[in-house]
Design an enzyme around this catalytic site. Structure first.
Site, mmCIF file in Angstrom:
data_model
loop_
_atom_site.group_PDB
_atom_site.id
_atom_site.type_symbol
_atom_site.label_atom_id
_atom_site.label_comp_id
_atom_site.label_asym_id
_atom_site.label_seq_id
_atom_site.Cartn_x
_atom_site.Cartn_y
_atom_site.Cartn_z
ATOM 1 C CG ASN A 171 22.631 -96.136 4.241
ATOM 2 O OD1 ASN A 171 22.138 -95.131 4.741
ATOM 3 N ND2 ASN A 171 23.313 -96.115 3.113
ATOM 4 N N GLY A 172 19.267 -96.203 5.400
ATOM 5 C CA GLY A 172 18.031 -95.877 4.689
ATOM 6 C C GLY A 172 16.885 -95.729 5.668
ATOM 7 C CE LYS A 209 32.151 -85.196 -0.258
ATOM 8 N NZ LYS A 209 32.152 -83.748 -0.460
ATOM 9 N NE ARG A 249 28.494 -94.041 3.140
ATOM 10 C CZ ARG A 249 27.807 -93.967 2.021
ATOM 11 N NH1 ARG A 249 28.362 -93.507 0.928
ATOM 12 N NH2 ARG A 249 26.545 -94.377 1.977
ATOM 13 C CD GLU A 268 28.465 -77.398 3.225
ATOM 14 O OE1 GLU A 268 27.886 -78.407 2.827
ATOM 15 O OE2 GLU A 268 29.348 -76.826 2.541
ATOM 16 C CD1 TRP A 300 24.517 -87.618 9.796
ATOM 17 C CD2 TRP A 300 22.550 -88.050 8.824
ATOM 18 N NE1 TRP A 300 23.971 -86.427 9.373
ATOM 19 C CE2 TRP A 300 22.778 -86.656 8.778
ATOM 20 C CE3 TRP A 300 21.370 -88.551 8.264
ATOM 21 C CZ2 TRP A 300 21.876 -85.770 8.208
ATOM 22 C CZ3 TRP A 300 20.480 -87.669 7.688
ATOM 23 C CH2 TRP A 300 20.737 -86.293 7.671
ATOM 24 C CE LYS A 328 31.280 -75.610 0.547
ATOM 25 N NZ LYS A 328 30.550 -76.281 -0.226
ATOM 26 C CD GLU A 334 29.495 -74.042 -3.068
ATOM 27 O OE1 GLU A 334 28.292 -74.331 -2.996
ATOM 28 O OE2 GLU A 334 30.393 -74.781 -2.629
ATOM 29 C CB CYS A 358 24.007 -95.057 7.878
ATOM 30 S SG CYS A 358 22.736 -94.262 8.831
ATOM 31 C CG HIS A 385 14.188 -54.156 -3.127
ATOM 32 N ND1 HIS A 385 13.379 -53.073 -3.354
ATOM 33 C CD2 HIS A 385 14.956 -54.280 -4.237
ATOM 34 C CE1 HIS A 385 13.636 -52.568 -4.559
ATOM 35 N NE2 HIS A 385 14.600 -53.292 -5.109
HETATM 36 C C1 G6P Z 1 25.261 -83.075 1.100
HETATM 37 C C2 G6P Z 1 26.669 -82.574 1.322
HETATM 38 C C3 G6P Z 1 26.916 -81.347 0.442
HETATM 39 C C4 G6P Z 1 26.639 -81.701 -1.016
HETATM 40 C C5 G6P Z 1 25.217 -82.246 -1.198
HETATM 41 C C6 G6P Z 1 24.996 -82.805 -2.587
HETATM 42 O O1 G6P Z 1 24.349 -82.154 1.578
HETATM 43 O O2 G6P Z 1 26.878 -82.236 2.674
HETATM 44 O O3 G6P Z 1 28.282 -80.957 0.563
HETATM 45 O O4 G6P Z 1 26.810 -80.554 -1.805
HETATM 46 O O5 G6P Z 1 25.015 -83.330 -0.288
HETATM 47 O O6 G6P Z 1 25.824 -83.927 -2.774
HETATM 48 P P1 G6P Z 1 26.080 -84.588 -4.180
HETATM 49 O O7 G6P Z 1 26.936 -85.776 -3.879
HETATM 50 O O8 G6P Z 1 24.741 -84.965 -4.745
HETATM 51 O O9 G6P Z 1 26.765 -83.561 -5.017
#
Ligand code: G6P
Length: 584
Positions: A100-101, A579, A27, A468, A74, A465, A461, A2, A484
């Protein structure tokens, strides 16, 4: 997560709030709303959808009044719906809140308030909070006392903004970010500097467990005991003002494309030196992070062990509270976080501090909560990253980990950063194959990514990607584990990306590719060397073999981005994701 924004000043608040919410939408973003105090009352308008949609449908920015609060939600408590969107009124309609929280004890508080006759329309913890504030305000008629009384009852982590009908704006911070932009006769109260950076670069970073009361252009800050705190105005660093896409279609593409430059800016030498000394003298060394940052942490295990001959234990932040490798007394924990606000990372850090550990952080946001909790901080310096999927911050994190390793091992690696930058530029320029492949994979439901050794965290990673940005089920497999279990999944409907630069893992990984090919699956090879087993070859340039991880992730970032476009999904704002995840 949020976003919250408040404005108190002499300008019309609504357009300011709407613009700020647009800037912070990355966010978290399932619903939007604002509350404006005008001469006689507080008006709330809110709905589900993106800021631009709700703005147009409800004429959000046409509301009139010079004091207001706004929010993008969110969902945590209660589904995505208009009634659960913020702001929420208290029962009297004389107080409105954005939050927020999470208020963890909201159910108990709700039951108590119901006994006092309060009614609830939404499923949220926030509506409970605003009514608790109303109850305390009805009892005390004093805003400062209302706040201290209210926070004494709350469990959880939260930041909230409240407008009272007399025009007072109050803001409370407990383990969620809160920053105030200061301009003559105007205050902008925000989750993120992006909420006000277009207006002012003078900011007050509100400390944790502090609250703010703004009335008649006066701003007062207090700690949770009610003691007065002197405001400290600082300048926001300039690069965080750069929040425009320019000629790029999306922030994600802009951020991927910036990497030839951003990798050259990561970490300054003095900080690398300082952190290296602390790491070299550490008794036990751990490293933690979430999402992409955790994948970077896993790379450090290979770098530190192979080159620096130092043992480091990566622990995923959300698992650290339950990890059998609990942080021993007097250890050192490296925390990696782009935002410096991830609740899981902050929680991991607090646990480590209880065992008297030192905290070294690798962060992109220099004034974040994590930097305040750390003994030493090193900055990514890669500028704001708006796309939800981390791209440039990942390569900058890797660069810092490489630099630390090289310092400890007395320059045992040949780190030619100009060459790395050039290689990344070459991959970015030569993207026609990647675009074709993106079109080819747009209909598939599953994709696997194989790598061995240091390339396995890169495969993880890569899978992250793809998930996401494209919503395709993507799974990383250590190449040797194929036989395995995962080999059972391979048939002609499956695509497998093989991360296979020409180093010590090359031949074994090629063998795995052949085993998969024999089962009819399509092979996408990411390598500096072509091979007939590849149905698609994505060429990466030759470079010192220890530097391949920094190059091989770039085509997968591009593939994920272009596949998202093919699938008509929004690469900057993937569904359900945020984010900066500031709740646990
Ligand atoms: C969220 C984002 C990811 C990010 C992760 C960690 O899940 O969607 O893209 O890698 O947070 O975020 P940070 O700001 O702690 O690197």
């Amino acid at each position: 997560m949020c976003s919250i924004i408040g404005y108190s000043g002499i300008k019309n608040a609504a357009p300011i709030l709407v613009r700020s919410l647009e800037k912070m939408e990355y966010r978290g973003y399932d619903s939007v709303g604002i509350a404006i105090k005008n001469d006689s009352m507080i008006n709330v308008k809110k709905d589900i959808g993106k800021v631009s949609e709700v703005k147009n449908n409800l004429n959000l920015d046409k509301m009139s009044g010079t004091i207001g609060i706004g929010h993008t939600r969110w969902a945590t408590h209660g589904k995505v719906s208009k009634k659960n969107a913020h702001p929420h009124y208290s029962n009297s309609g004389k107080i409105a809140i954005v939050h927020n929280g999470i208020i963890e004890n909201f159910q108990q508080l709700k039951s108590e308030l119901k006994l006092d006759g309060f009614k609830f329309e939404s499923d949220t913890d926030t509506e409970v909070l605003v009514n608790l504030i109303q109850k305390n305000y009805d009892e005390t008629s004093n805003i400062k006392e209302t706040i201290t009384k209210t926070i004494s009852k709350l469990q959880g982590h939260y930041t909230f903004l409240v407008i009272f009908e007399d025009g007072t704006l109050a803001a409370v911070r407990f383990h969620e970010p809160l920053i105030i932009g200061v301009e003559k006769n105007s205050y902008y109260i925000s989750s993120d500097v992006l909420g006000f950076i277009e207006k002012t670069d003078d900011a007050i970073y509100i400390d944790n467990e502090n609250f703010v009361i703004i009335n008649d252009h006066n701003l007062d800050i207090f700690d949770f005991k009610g003691n007065s705190i002197k405001p400290n105005i600082t300048k926001v660093s300039k690069e965080f003002a750069d929040v425009y896409k320019g000629d790029y279609a999306h922030f994600t593409l802009k951020e991927i494309s910036e990497q030839p430059k951003t990798i050259l800016q990561a970490g300054d030498d003095a900080r690398i030196e300082e952190i290296t000394e602390r790491i070299s003298s550490a008794r036990n060394l751990y490293i933690t992070g979430s999402g992409t940052s955790y994948n970077a942490a896993r790379i450090s295990k290979f770098l530190f062990s192979n080159f620096a001959k130092i043992k480091i234990e990566p622990i995923i932040s959300s698992e650290l509270p339950f990890s059998p490798d609990s942080i021993e007394e007097d250890s050192t924990l490296i925390a990696i976080s782009q935002s410096g606000e991830s609740a899981d990372v902050l929680d991991a850090v607090r646990i480590a501090k209880k065992s008297n550990s030192k905290i070294l952080s690798i962060i992109n946001h220099p004034n974040s909560s994590l930097s305040q909790e750390s003994d030493s901080v090193i900055n990514l310096n890669c500028g704001p990253e708006i796309g939800v999927a981390a791209t440039k911050s990942f390569t900058s994190q890797l660069v810092i980990l490489y630099k630390i390793t090289n310092k400890i091992c007395n320059k045992c690696m040949n780190l030619d950063w100009d060459k790395v930058s050039q290689c990344i530029s070459n991959v970015l320029k030569d993207d026609s194959n990647i675009k074709k492949l993106a079109n080819e994979i747009k209909e598939i439901t599953d994709i696997y990514v194989l790598g061995r050794g240091i390339h396995f965290p890169i495969a993880q990673e890569a899978a992250l990607k793809l998930k996401e940005l494209t919503y395709i089920h993507a799974e990383a497999i250590p190449a040797g584990e194929l036989k395995h279990g995962p080999l059972a999944l391979m048939d002609s409907n499956v695509y497998v990306i093989i991360i296979n630069p020409d180093d010590e893992t090359y031949q074994n990984t090629l063998n795995s590719a052949n085993e998969i090919k024999a089962r009819g699956a399509k092979i996408i090879g990411i390598s500096n060397k072509n091979n007939e087993v590849y149905d698609f070859w994505i060429k990466i340039p030759d470079i010192n073999e220890e530097l391949y991880p920094l190059i091989e992730i770039i085509p997968i970032q591009l593939l994920s981005y272009y596949a998202a476009l093919e699938k008509n999904t929004d690469p900057d704002y993937p569904r359900n994701l945020a984010k900066s995840v500031t709740v646990k």
